[in-house]
Design an enzyme around this catalytic site. Structure first.
Site, mmCIF file in Angstrom:
data_model
loop_
_atom_site.group_PDB
_atom_site.id
_atom_site.type_symbol
_atom_site.label_atom_id
_atom_site.label_comp_id
_atom_site.label_asym_id
_atom_site.label_seq_id
_atom_site.Cartn_x
_atom_site.Cartn_y
_atom_site.Cartn_z
ATOM 1 N N ASP A 36 0.638 -1.178 0.139
ATOM 2 C CA ASP A 36 0.046 -0.144 0.000
ATOM 3 C C ASP A 36 0.686 1.157 0.029
ATOM 4 O O ASP A 36 0.349 2.279 0.260
ATOM 5 C CB ASP A 36 -0.849 -0.095 1.123
ATOM 6 C CG ASP A 36 -0.352 -0.257 2.491
ATOM 7 O OD1 ASP A 36 0.933 -0.347 2.591
ATOM 8 O OD2 ASP A 36 -0.865 0.093 3.480
ATOM 9 N N HIS A 240 24.257 3.413 -17.569
ATOM 10 C CA HIS A 240 23.386 3.752 -16.554
ATOM 11 C C HIS A 240 23.460 2.898 -15.164
ATOM 12 O O HIS A 240 22.296 2.394 -14.668
ATOM 13 C CB HIS A 240 22.007 3.523 -17.003
ATOM 14 C CG HIS A 240 21.536 4.348 -18.274
ATOM 15 N ND1 HIS A 240 20.541 3.973 -19.233
ATOM 16 C CD2 HIS A 240 21.856 5.550 -18.757
ATOM 17 C CE1 HIS A 240 20.483 4.905 -20.080
ATOM 18 N NE2 HIS A 240 21.285 5.989 -19.695
ATOM 19 N N ASP A 257 26.742 11.619 -12.511
ATOM 20 C CA ASP A 257 25.657 12.224 -13.249
ATOM 21 C C ASP A 257 24.541 12.380 -12.379
ATOM 22 O O ASP A 257 23.764 11.530 -12.094
ATOM 23 C CB ASP A 257 25.520 11.252 -14.339
ATOM 24 C CG ASP A 257 24.497 11.764 -15.528
ATOM 25 O OD1 ASP A 257 23.731 12.852 -14.986
ATOM 26 O OD2 ASP A 257 24.355 11.249 -16.479
ATOM 27 N N ASP A 268 20.699 18.633 -15.524
ATOM 28 C CA ASP A 268 21.551 17.115 -15.639
ATOM 29 C C ASP A 268 22.918 17.562 -16.022
ATOM 30 O O ASP A 268 23.216 18.048 -16.952
ATOM 31 C CB ASP A 268 20.643 16.863 -17.077
ATOM 32 C CG ASP A 268 21.262 15.434 -17.639
ATOM 33 O OD1 ASP A 268 22.115 14.766 -16.758
ATOM 34 O OD2 ASP A 268 20.805 14.923 -18.669
ATOM 35 N N HIS A 347 27.010 6.722 -27.282
ATOM 36 C CA HIS A 347 25.780 7.565 -27.157
ATOM 37 C C HIS A 347 25.977 9.006 -28.112
ATOM 38 O O HIS A 347 27.008 9.429 -28.455
ATOM 39 C CB HIS A 347 25.411 7.889 -25.541
ATOM 40 C CG HIS A 347 26.422 8.404 -24.837
ATOM 41 N ND1 HIS A 347 26.483 9.855 -24.931
ATOM 42 C CD2 HIS A 347 27.198 8.006 -23.980
ATOM 43 C CE1 HIS A 347 27.389 10.225 -23.979
ATOM 44 N NE2 HIS A 347 27.864 8.885 -23.437
ATOM 45 N N HIS A 351 20.705 15.847 -25.603
ATOM 46 C CA HIS A 351 19.118 15.685 -25.620
ATOM 47 C C HIS A 351 18.507 17.058 -25.352
ATOM 48 O O HIS A 351 19.274 17.821 -24.347
ATOM 49 C CB HIS A 351 18.596 14.508 -24.751
ATOM 50 C CG HIS A 351 19.097 14.774 -23.506
ATOM 51 N ND1 HIS A 351 18.723 15.312 -22.399
ATOM 52 C CD2 HIS A 351 20.344 13.821 -22.803
ATOM 53 C CE1 HIS A 351 19.325 15.274 -21.354
ATOM 54 N NE2 HIS A 351 20.267 14.409 -21.660
ATOM 55 N N HIS A 358 15.130 13.915 -20.429
ATOM 56 C CA HIS A 358 15.082 13.925 -21.740
ATOM 57 C C HIS A 358 13.838 14.417 -22.247
ATOM 58 O O HIS A 358 12.874 13.803 -22.442
ATOM 59 C CB HIS A 358 15.066 12.297 -22.313
ATOM 60 C CG HIS A 358 16.393 11.818 -21.957
ATOM 61 N ND1 HIS A 358 16.499 10.241 -21.467
ATOM 62 C CD2 HIS A 358 17.666 12.097 -21.184
ATOM 63 C CE1 HIS A 358 17.860 10.044 -20.961
ATOM 64 N NE2 HIS A 358 18.531 11.221 -20.904
ATOM 65 N N GLU A 381 27.036 16.448 -23.823
ATOM 66 C CA GLU A 381 27.663 15.414 -22.858
ATOM 67 C C GLU A 381 28.527 14.372 -23.506
ATOM 68 O O GLU A 381 28.211 13.139 -23.430
ATOM 69 C CB GLU A 381 26.605 14.886 -22.037
ATOM 70 C CG GLU A 381 25.482 14.431 -22.787
ATOM 71 C CD GLU A 381 24.290 13.600 -21.865
ATOM 72 O OE1 GLU A 381 24.742 12.995 -20.978
ATOM 73 O OE2 GLU A 381 23.113 13.951 -22.307
ATOM 74 N N TYR A 385 34.412 5.878 -23.083
ATOM 75 C CA TYR A 385 34.236 4.625 -22.006
ATOM 76 C C TYR A 385 35.307 3.306 -22.520
ATOM 77 O O TYR A 385 34.901 2.784 -23.484
ATOM 78 C CB TYR A 385 32.920 4.199 -21.972
ATOM 79 C CG TYR A 385 31.992 5.353 -21.840
ATOM 80 C CD1 TYR A 385 31.720 5.805 -20.526
ATOM 81 C CD2 TYR A 385 31.374 6.008 -22.806
ATOM 82 C CE1 TYR A 385 30.797 7.001 -20.336
ATOM 83 C CE2 TYR A 385 30.507 7.305 -22.849
ATOM 84 C CZ TYR A 385 30.224 7.629 -21.400
ATOM 85 O OH TYR A 385 29.464 8.937 -21.323
ATOM 86 N N ARG A 403 32.519 11.233 -18.811
ATOM 87 C CA ARG A 403 31.692 12.012 -19.526
ATOM 88 C C ARG A 403 31.626 13.407 -18.650
ATOM 89 O O ARG A 403 31.731 13.560 -17.639
ATOM 90 C CB ARG A 403 30.168 11.378 -19.326
ATOM 91 C CG ARG A 403 29.195 12.134 -19.972
ATOM 92 C CD ARG A 403 28.028 11.340 -20.098
ATOM 93 N NE ARG A 403 27.279 10.990 -19.010
ATOM 94 C CZ ARG A 403 27.156 9.666 -18.579
ATOM 95 N NH1 ARG A 403 27.916 8.908 -19.230
ATOM 96 N NH2 ARG A 403 26.457 9.519 -17.477
ATOM 97 N N GLU A 405 29.134 16.676 -18.740
ATOM 98 C CA GLU A 405 27.850 17.209 -19.420
ATOM 99 C C GLU A 405 27.282 18.365 -18.770
ATOM 100 O O GLU A 405 27.364 18.705 -17.381
ATOM 101 C CB GLU A 405 26.899 15.859 -18.702
ATOM 102 C CG GLU A 405 25.325 16.476 -19.155
ATOM 103 C CD GLU A 405 24.311 15.384 -18.785
ATOM 104 O OE1 GLU A 405 24.554 14.582 -17.845
ATOM 105 O OE2 GLU A 405 23.308 15.220 -19.611
#
Ligand code: GLY
Ligand code: MN
Ligand code: MN
Length: 434
Positions: A36, A240, A257, A268, A347, A351, A358, A381, A385, A403, A405
């Site tokens: 719940d 991710h 990130d 972001d 990537h 965006h 996004h 960004e 890698y 990265r 960004e």
């Protein structure tokens, strides 16, 4: 955001819809997490953009030109007993008084009232496929209207995706939206700065996450725009990665990130820095390459350039650098054409950014990449890698994920980096961490 701004947005949409039309815009359903317990409620971005109303169980209806009421808000009724348990409700009076609805009805009455509104319209603006339950009810309402066709009631015969119109509006940020996004960006940038100062070998990734969220929440940004990624060493190569449960080791880099949300607007930011405060030689070389690519890509953000220009710029810089470092072999131009960089950079360079991280808005118009225009906000960004065990790559480069960004506003003159308070130059980071 002022009430006048929400009203302007509704008027703009209604102008585009024209007469004999109805728009039906629901907020997000509340979702169960377990038994719940619900996930914390967050209004649907399109709904909130149009209404500023942040309670669950609400549907906004717009009927341009309707004499009695153009903007009708269906929402929960006041209920002192429920409110004692679950919190305050605006109710019908509040919807009119505080949210400028022309009229308001209890959400329970939707099935009774909406078919009667539908039968007076020719065109229905509704985002199909977002909420299966509401889609189902929608078909039932339409069926109900059609069943009465012999009594002369015609009802709607055209169905239009309203989200497409709202998303185009959302792509161009107003002055107050930019002010909110700048504030969110500054809060996140300051939090990133704090992580650099606090980070020590032996800390856990989740401790950096907790520090980040604390820094944002204590300035009023109590929601994050997305789950934070805190990846030390090789974990930074998982795009991710959100486990965030490993120890931060001396000699590794850590990629963070993370970005807060403020009044339903996202920031972001990614920063990558050495756990112990000093880049090793291979780390510095790769980091500087990503940073050069990012600077070049940000320079490509200006009106008249296409959405895709920053990405094309970034992959050119990255490819040339990878050849120089011996990580790619061949002619840079040819390697770019063959997308040889994608082994290390898989990537895109950014965006749209706005109420959703996004964010909405088409990237192509008539099959061509969209042109950048003042008021658009996007991220830049680039990254590299190189996971442990990657074949054909010298050991010294392995276990490094980077990265960088930033959030960039397109201005008349070019661009404005909203997140510039977060340090990213090598000297700056090392000085801050020393
Ligand atoms: N934080 C998600 C992204 O950078 O796109
Ligand atoms: Mn991003
Ligand atoms: Mn990000």
């Amino acid at each position: 955001m002022t009430r006048a701004e929400f009203k302007r947005r509704r008027s703009q949409l209604m102008r585009m819809m024209g007469k004999d039309a109805i728009a039906i815009i629901p907020t997000s359903p509340e979702r169960l997490r377990n038994r719940d317990v619900h996930y914390p409620f967050r209004p649907d971005s399109d709904f909130y953009y149009m209404t500023g109303f942040d309670e669950p169980e609400a549907v906004a209806v717009l009927i341009p030109g309707r004499k009695t009421a153009e903007y009708i808000l269906f929402c929960r009724q006041r209920d002192p007993e429920r409110e004692q348990w679950d919190g305050r409700r605006a109710g019908q009076e509040g919807a009119i008084r505080d949210f400028d609805a022309d009229d308001s009805f209890p959400i329970e009455d939707l099935d009774d009232i909406l078919p009667r509104m539908l039968e007076q319209c020719e065109r229905v603006y509704y985002a199909m496929g977002c909420d299966p339950d509401l889609d189902h009810r929608m078909s039932e309402w339409i069926a109900k209207v059609r069943s009465r066709s012999r009594s002369g009631i015609q009802g709607p015969f055209e169905f239009i995706a309203v989200d497409h119109y709202m998303h185009d509006m959302r792509l161009y940020k107003s002055r107050s939206e930019i002010a909110t996004m700048r504030k969110a960006a500054r809060i996140s940038a300051a939090a990133h700065r704090q992580l650099m100062q606090r980070c020590r070998p032996g800390m856990q990734e989740y401790q950096l996450q907790a520090d980040f969220e604390h820094a944002c929440a204590s300035k009023g940004a109590t929601r994050q725009a997305y789950p934070a990624i805190v990846g030390g060493g090789n974990n930074a190569c998982i795009l991710h990665y959100i486990e965030n449960n490993a120890r931060l080791e001396e000699g590794d880099l850590v990629l963070v990130d993370a970005g807060c949300e403020l009044d339903c607007y996202a920031s972001d930011i990614t920063r990558t820095f050495p756990v112990s405060g000093k880049f090793s030689e291979p780390q510095r070389l790769l980091y500087q390459l990503v940073l050069d690519a990012q600077h070049a890509a940000i320079d490509a953000v200006r009106p008249g350039n296409s959405w895709h220009a920053p990405h094309e710029t970034a992959v050119k810089v990255l490819t040339r650098g990878l050849v120089k470092l011996g990580l790619l072999k061949g002619q840079p131009a040819q390697l770019v054409r063959k997308e040889a960089y994608s082994k290390f950079y898989m990537h895109k360079t950014g965006h749209w950014l706005g109420m959703d991280v996004h964010d909405v808005g088409d990237y192509k118009v008539d099959g061509e990449w969209r042109m950048l225009e003042p008021g658009m906000v996007l991220t830049i960004e680039p990254g590299l890698y190189i996971p442990e065990g990657m074949r054909g790559v010298a050991k010294k480069w392995q276990g490094i994920g980077i990265r960088i960004e930033d959030d960039v506003l397109v201005t008349k003159e070019g661009h404005d980096v909203l997140t510039s308070d977060a340090p990213k130059e090598v000297d700056e980071i090392e000085a801050l961490m020393a």
